[in-house]
Design a protein around this motif. Structure first.
Motif, PDB file in Angstrom:
ATOM      1  N   ASP A   1      -0.077   6.012   5.532  1.00 57.17           N
ATOM      2  CA  ASP A   1      -0.329   7.358   5.005  1.00 57.17           C
ATOM      3  C   ASP A   1       0.791   8.317   5.410  1.00 57.17           C
ATOM      4  O   ASP A   1       1.249   9.131   4.603  1.00 57.17           O
ATOM      5  CB  ASP A   1      -1.667   7.894   5.533  1.00 57.17           C
ATOM      6  CG  ASP A   1      -2.833   6.999   5.174  1.00 57.17           C
ATOM      7  OD1 ASP A   1      -3.463   7.238   4.129  1.00 57.17           O
ATOM      8  OD2 ASP A   1      -3.099   6.051   5.931  1.00 57.17           O
ATOM      9  N   LEU A   2       1.231   8.191   6.656  1.00 60.86           N
ATOM     10  CA  LEU A   2       2.293   9.066   7.135  1.00 60.86           C
ATOM     11  C   LEU A   2       3.600   8.820   6.387  1.00 60.86           C
ATOM     12  O   LEU A   2       4.325   9.765   6.049  1.00 60.86           O
ATOM     13  CB  LEU A   2       2.500   8.870   8.641  1.00 60.86           C
ATOM     14  CG  LEU A   2       1.313   9.217   9.538  1.00 60.86           C
ATOM     15  CD1 LEU A   2       1.646   8.903  10.991  1.00 60.86           C
ATOM     16  CD2 LEU A   2       0.898  10.673   9.381  1.00 60.86           C
ATOM     17  N   LEU A   3       3.890   7.563   6.090  1.00 58.39           N
ATOM     18  CA  LEU A   3       5.125   7.258   5.369  1.00 58.39           C
ATOM     19  C   LEU A   3       5.083   7.789   3.938  1.00 58.39           C
ATOM     20  O   LEU A   3       6.100   8.271   3.423  1.00 58.39           O
ATOM     21  CB  LEU A   3       5.394   5.758   5.382  1.00 58.39           C
ATOM     22  CG  LEU A   3       5.781   5.191   6.752  1.00 58.39           C
ATOM     23  CD1 LEU A   3       5.914   3.676   6.680  1.00 58.39           C
ATOM     24  CD2 LEU A   3       7.065   5.823   7.284  1.00 58.39           C
ATOM     25  N   VAL A   4       3.926   7.713   3.286  1.00 54.08           N
ATOM     26  CA  VAL A   4       3.812   8.300   1.942  1.00 54.08           C
ATOM     27  C   VAL A   4       4.033   9.807   2.026  1.00 54.08           C
ATOM     28  O   VAL A   4       4.734  10.391   1.192  1.00 54.08           O
ATOM     29  CB  VAL A   4       2.453   7.959   1.291  1.00 54.08           C
ATOM     30  CG1 VAL A   4       2.243   8.771   0.005  1.00 54.08           C
ATOM     31  CG2 VAL A   4       2.362   6.463   0.991  1.00 54.08           C
TER      32      VAL A   4
ATOM     33  N   ALA B   1      -6.569   3.989  -3.239  1.00 56.31           N
ATOM     34  CA  ALA B   1      -6.777   5.303  -3.857  1.00 56.31           C
ATOM     35  C   ALA B   1      -6.637   6.445  -2.858  1.00 56.31           C
ATOM     36  O   ALA B   1      -6.383   7.587  -3.248  1.00 56.31           O
ATOM     37  CB  ALA B   1      -8.152   5.354  -4.515  1.00 56.31           C
ATOM     38  N   ARG B   2      -6.762   6.137  -1.578  1.00 55.58           N
ATOM     39  CA  ARG B   2      -6.809   7.212  -0.561  1.00 55.58           C
ATOM     40  C   ARG B   2      -5.552   8.057  -0.510  1.00 55.58           C
ATOM     41  O   ARG B   2      -5.596   9.235  -0.159  1.00 55.58           O
ATOM     42  CB  ARG B   2      -7.085   6.616   0.813  1.00 55.58           C
ATOM     43  CG  ARG B   2      -5.880   5.932   1.458  1.00 55.58           C
ATOM     44  CD  ARG B   2      -6.248   5.325   2.814  1.00 55.58           C
ATOM     45  NE  ARG B   2      -5.096   4.931   3.588  1.00 55.58           N
ATOM     46  CZ  ARG B   2      -4.583   3.707   3.603  1.00 55.58           C
ATOM     47  NH1 ARG B   2      -5.106   2.761   2.828  1.00 55.58           N
ATOM     48  NH2 ARG B   2      -3.543   3.435   4.374  1.00 55.58           N
ATOM     49  N   PHE B   3      -4.401   7.491  -0.859  1.00 55.78           N
ATOM     50  CA  PHE B   3      -3.134   8.210  -0.720  1.00 55.78           C
ATOM     51  C   PHE B   3      -3.075   9.454  -1.603  1.00 55.78           C
ATOM     52  O   PHE B   3      -2.358  10.400  -1.275  1.00 55.78           O
ATOM     53  CB  PHE B   3      -1.959   7.286  -1.033  1.00 55.78           C
ATOM     54  CG  PHE B   3      -1.854   6.129  -0.095  1.00 55.78           C
ATOM     55  CD1 PHE B   3      -1.297   6.285   1.165  1.00 55.78           C
ATOM     56  CD2 PHE B   3      -2.329   4.878  -0.457  1.00 55.78           C
ATOM     57  CE1 PHE B   3      -1.203   5.216   2.046  1.00 55.78           C
ATOM     58  CE2 PHE B   3      -2.238   3.801   0.414  1.00 55.78           C
ATOM     59  CZ  PHE B   3      -1.680   3.964   1.665  1.00 55.78           C
TER      60      PHE B   3
ATOM     61  N   ALA C   1       0.835  -1.209   0.000  1.00 55.89           N
ATOM     62  CA  ALA C   1       0.000   0.000   0.000  1.00 55.89           C
ATOM     63  C   ALA C   1       0.863   1.250   0.000  1.00 55.89           C
ATOM     64  O   ALA C   1       0.585   2.211  -0.729  1.00 55.89           O
ATOM     65  CB  ALA C   1      -0.941   0.000   1.203  1.00 55.89           C
ATOM     66  N   VAL C   2       1.924   1.259   0.820  1.00 56.58           N
ATOM     67  CA  VAL C   2       2.823   2.425   0.862  1.00 56.58           C
ATOM     68  C   VAL C   2       3.454   2.644  -0.514  1.00 56.58           C
ATOM     69  O   VAL C   2       3.499   3.777  -1.018  1.00 56.58           O
ATOM     70  CB  VAL C   2       3.924   2.238   1.929  1.00 56.58           C
ATOM     71  CG1 VAL C   2       4.948   3.369   1.849  1.00 56.58           C
ATOM     72  CG2 VAL C   2       3.315   2.167   3.321  1.00 56.58           C
ATOM     73  N   LEU C   3       3.919   1.563  -1.131  1.00 55.09           N
ATOM     74  CA  LEU C   3       4.606   1.704  -2.414  1.00 55.09           C
ATOM     75  C   LEU C   3       3.650   2.147  -3.514  1.00 55.09           C
ATOM     76  O   LEU C   3       3.994   3.008  -4.338  1.00 55.09           O
ATOM     77  CB  LEU C   3       5.307   0.394  -2.775  1.00 55.09           C
ATOM     78  CG  LEU C   3       6.416  -0.010  -1.795  1.00 55.09           C
ATOM     79  CD1 LEU C   3       7.018  -1.342  -2.196  1.00 55.09           C
ATOM     80  CD2 LEU C   3       7.483   1.063  -1.686  1.00 55.09           C
ATOM     81  N   PHE C   4       2.443   1.590  -3.537  1.00 56.64           N
ATOM     82  CA  PHE C   4       1.464   2.035  -4.535  1.00 56.64           C
ATOM     83  C   PHE C   4       1.052   3.480  -4.253  1.00 56.64           C
ATOM     84  O   PHE C   4       0.916   4.289  -5.179  1.00 56.64           O
ATOM     85  CB  PHE C   4       0.236   1.123  -4.539  1.00 56.64           C
ATOM     86  CG  PHE C   4      -0.776   1.509  -5.582  1.00 56.64           C
ATOM     87  CD1 PHE C   4      -0.602   1.122  -6.899  1.00 56.64           C
ATOM     88  CD2 PHE C   4      -1.890   2.273  -5.257  1.00 56.64           C
ATOM     89  CE1 PHE C   4      -1.530   1.488  -7.881  1.00 56.64           C
ATOM     90  CE2 PHE C   4      -2.814   2.645  -6.223  1.00 56.64           C
ATOM     91  CZ  PHE C   4      -2.633   2.240  -7.538  1.00 56.64           C
ATOM     92  N   GLY C   5       0.863   3.811  -2.984  1.00 57.56           N
ATOM     93  CA  GLY C   5       0.490   5.185  -2.621  1.00 57.56           C
ATOM     94  C   GLY C   5       1.534   6.193  -3.052  1.00 57.56           C
ATOM     95  O   GLY C   5       1.213   7.252  -3.607  1.00 57.56           O
ATOM     96  N   ALA C   6       2.806   5.858  -2.828  1.00 60.12           N
ATOM     97  CA  ALA C   6       3.889   6.756  -3.248  1.00 60.12           C
ATOM     98  C   ALA C   6       3.948   6.874  -4.761  1.00 60.12           C
ATOM     99  O   ALA C   6       4.225   7.943  -5.310  1.00 60.12           O
ATOM    100  CB  ALA C   6       5.222   6.255  -2.700  1.00 60.12           C
ATOM    101  N   ALA C   7       3.656   5.778  -5.450  1.00 62.79           N
ATOM    102  CA  ALA C   7       3.730   5.747  -6.916  1.00 62.79           C
ATOM    103  C   ALA C   7       2.582   6.464  -7.596  1.00 62.79           C
ATOM    104  O   ALA C   7       2.666   6.772  -8.787  1.00 62.79           O
ATOM    105  CB  ALA C   7       3.782   4.291  -7.396  1.00 62.79           C
ATOM    106  N   THR C   8       1.511   6.753  -6.854  1.00 62.01           N
ATOM    107  CA  THR C   8       0.321   7.364  -7.474  1.00 62.01           C
ATOM    108  C   THR C   8      -0.168   8.605  -6.731  1.00 62.01           C
ATOM    109  O   THR C   8      -1.187   9.178  -7.120  1.00 62.01           O
ATOM    110  CB  THR C   8      -0.843   6.354  -7.534  1.00 62.01           C
ATOM    111  OG1 THR C   8      -1.163   5.922  -6.201  1.00 62.01           O
ATOM    112  CG2 THR C   8      -0.503   5.148  -8.401  1.00 62.01           C
TER     113      THR C   8
END
Length: 200
Positions: free
Chosen positions: A132-135, A114-116, A70-77
């Motif tokens: 979320d914080l890490l992104v 999608a939330r990120f 989730a972190v990696l997808f969030g950072a990527a999008t």
């Protein structure tokens, strides 16, 4: 060089820092949306930093429940909404946040992933997870920017999970962010090598 070729380079050229590739689903979304090469390069840089953060978490805080993917997808999008608000690629603005979440949902991305796009700039919300914080941290430290309020939130989570004093967690996290920040100029150069605007 055509935008399509530049986008491919931004998505795949490792650059001087050997940046990791984006997850396949994120890269596909950027190609489908005909994203700006600059946006793709930015997302690569932030995603690579997110990798460093989650790798550190796995080593130093294995007991912390963390959805790595989730972190990696969030950072990527996280900034994908800038495909709908391209002026925010080179200037301020927050319209891309809600637009990014809506865009991802419309393309079949689940709400948790999608939330990120919306939470990466809203780290003071009380309902956010450590992912979320890490992104949010990755989106700042990739260019060497430090945000004490955000970092304190992460440190508080780490101290609560480990039982160690917050100052110990702060020192360890600060060392990590300082080390990541050393490559900020090279990440910025990688991003700057790609145009903001699509070319014919």
């Amino acid at each position: 060089m055509a935008t399509t070729d530049l986008l491919q380079r931004a998505l795949h050229d490792p650059g001087e820092l050997s940046l990791r590739p984006l997850p396949d689903d994120a890269a596909r979304l950027l190609r489908d949306l005909d994203a700006s090469p600059r946006l793709a390069a930015h997302l690569r840089a932030v995603h690579d930093v997110a990798h460093q953060l989650v790798d550190w978490m796995a080593r130093e805080h294995p007991a912390v429940r963390l959805d790595r993917d989730a972190v990696l997808f969030g950072a990527a999008t996280h900034d994908i909404g800038k495909t709908a608000h391209p002026t925010e690629l080179s200037g301020p603005g927050s319209a891309h946040e809600a637009a990014g979440r809506a865009l991802l949902l419309a393309r079949g991305v689940d709400p948790e992933s999608a939330r990120f796009a919306e939470t990466h700039a809203a780290w003071t919300r009380p309902d956010l997870g450590v992912e979320d914080l890490l992104v949010s941290v990755a989106d700042k430290i990739w260019k060497g920017k430090r945000v004490q309020e955000l970092e304190d939130l992460v440190v508080a989570r780490l101290a609560a999970a480990s039982g160690r004093p917050a100052w110990e967690e702060f020192l360890a996290f600060d060392d990590l962010l300082t080390a990541i920040g050393l490559d900020a100029d090279r990440r910025l150069a990688f991003q700057s090598a790609y145009p903001v605007h699509r070319m014919p």
